[in-house]
Design a protein around this motif. Structure first.
Motif, short mmCIF file in Angstrom:
data_model
loop_
_atom_site.label_atom_id
_atom_site.label_comp_id
_atom_site.label_asym_id
_atom_site.label_seq_id
_atom_site.Cartn_x
_atom_site.Cartn_y
_atom_site.Cartn_z
N PHE A 189 0.96 -1.21 0.15
CA PHE A 189 -0.21 -0.24 -0.03
C PHE A 189 1.11 1.89 0.18
O PHE A 189 0.37 2.50 -1.00
N PHE A 190 2.59 1.07 0.32
CA PHE A 190 3.46 2.42 0.09
C PHE A 190 2.90 2.46 -0.74
O PHE A 190 3.17 3.89 -0.86
N ALA A 191 3.42 1.68 -1.79
CA ALA A 191 3.95 1.54 -3.07
C ALA A 191 3.32 2.23 -3.91
O ALA A 191 3.49 3.18 -4.81
N SER A 192 2.40 2.06 -3.50
CA SER A 192 0.93 1.65 -5.08
C SER A 192 -0.11 2.53 -4.59
O SER A 192 -0.96 3.90 -5.42
N ARG A 193 -0.63 2.77 -3.38
CA ARG A 193 -1.95 3.02 -2.67
C ARG A 193 -2.96 3.12 -3.92
O ARG A 193 -3.47 4.07 -3.67
N SER A 194 -3.17 2.47 -3.79
CA SER A 194 -4.20 1.90 -5.03
C SER A 194 -5.83 2.62 -4.90
O SER A 194 -6.09 1.56 -3.55
N PRO A 195 -6.98 2.37 -5.46
CA PRO A 195 -8.45 2.79 -4.73
C PRO A 195 -8.72 1.69 -4.66
O PRO A 195 -9.13 1.57 -3.31
N ALA A 198 -7.62 0.58 -1.45
CA ALA A 198 -7.97 1.41 -0.06
C ALA A 198 -9.68 0.57 0.33
O ALA A 198 -9.99 0.42 1.30
N ARG A 199 -9.78 0.42 -0.93
CA ARG A 199 -11.09 -0.26 -0.58
C ARG A 199 -11.40 -1.54 0.06
O ARG A 199 -12.04 -1.91 0.72
N THR A 200 -10.46 -2.23 -0.34
CA THR A 200 -10.29 -3.55 0.92
C THR A 200 -9.84 -3.14 2.44
O THR A 200 -10.13 -4.19 3.05
N LEU A 201 -8.89 -2.20 2.52
CA LEU A 201 -8.41 -2.11 3.56
C LEU A 201 -9.81 -1.39 4.32
O LEU A 201 -10.14 -1.82 5.81
N LEU A 224 -9.23 6.95 -2.86
CA LEU A 224 -10.50 6.44 -3.27
C LEU A 224 -10.74 7.60 -4.30
O LEU A 224 -11.47 7.52 -5.45
N ALA A 225 -10.66 8.90 -3.54
CA ALA A 225 -10.47 10.32 -4.25
C ALA A 225 -10.50 9.87 -6.15
O ALA A 225 -10.38 11.45 -6.59
#
Length: 227
Positions: A189-195, A198-201, A224-225
């Motif tokens: 998540f640190f590397a990509s921070r993909s939507p 984020a939804r999964t977390l 998400l934004a």
């Protein structure tokens, strides 16, 4: 799913170890605004009690950004220290990166957010998020473009909250007690921070599988934004 080094299928990852326990050696000036930093951490020989905010005798000079219950303990892998020792042509001794625990045999950066470790006999820690490098870290190391280089490596170590307080010392075993199973690692998540991550977390938190660190939630919201 059992861990690769867990052929019996117990769900515990065995074989990890604490190589060093580090706490602040001395506060140091940081920058030109009169700030101080506690990043100068060095190994201690004795067993140290770990409470909900930090190791006994340790200091978090800037608790807003570098401390608090969600960042009570910072763990960094010897395997990564070995990488940087080669790149930087200098010893990355325990504590040099500001970590409290230098480990070996533990997939620190591959740990899921919410993963729990037992360290020693009684201490239980929970992975909350990856360490985010800052200019204090860069000034401490004195390496050019350090924040960018460390970030691009994508294996920054993890912060942990204390689930069950207890003592820790060099030589203690580290076991992975549980994983939430959502598959989002702290370093991933640190590397990509993909939507999607984020939804999964957020879904994992909604299900009660974990409690997101306060500092991690804004990253989820921004991801998400951007979708």
């Amino acid at each position: 799913m059992a861990a690769p080094d867990d052929p019996a299928g117990s769900g515990l990852t065995r074989g990890g170890q604490v190589l060093a326990v580090c706490r602040v050696h001395a506060l140091a000036a940081d920058g030109d605004r009169g700030d101080v930093t506690a990043i100068d951490k060095r190994p201690v020989p004795e067993r140290v009690d770990v409470g909900t905010l930090s190791l006994r005798g340790d200091v978090q000079a800037d608790r807003e950004h570098h401390g608090g219950p969600d960042k009570a303990v910072y763990a960094y892998a010897q395997e990564e220290a070995d990488h940087w020792s080669g790149v930087l042509a200098r010893d990355v001794t325990p504590g040099l990166f500001g970590e409290n625990l230098r480990t070996t045999g533990v997939d620190v950066d591959g740990a899921e957010v919410g993963e729990r470790w037992r360290v020693g006999e009684t201490l239980v820690l929970e992975v909350t998020m990856a360490r985010t490098p800052c200019q204090t870290f860069a000034r401490h190391l004195g390496e050019q473009r350090w924040v960018r280089r460390f970030t691009e490596r994508g294996r920054p170590g993890v912060y942990l909250r204390v689930v069950t307080p207890g003592p820790v010392a060099a030589g203690d075993a580290v076991e992975v007690l549980s994983r939430p199973g959502h598959g989002v690692t702290a370093s991933g998540f640190f590397a990509s921070r993909s939507p999607e991550q984020a939804r999964t977390l957020l879904a994992a938190e909604d299900s009660g599988a974990l409690a997101l660190a306060a500092d991690l939630r804004p990253y989820c919201e921004r991801a998400l934004a951007s979708a």
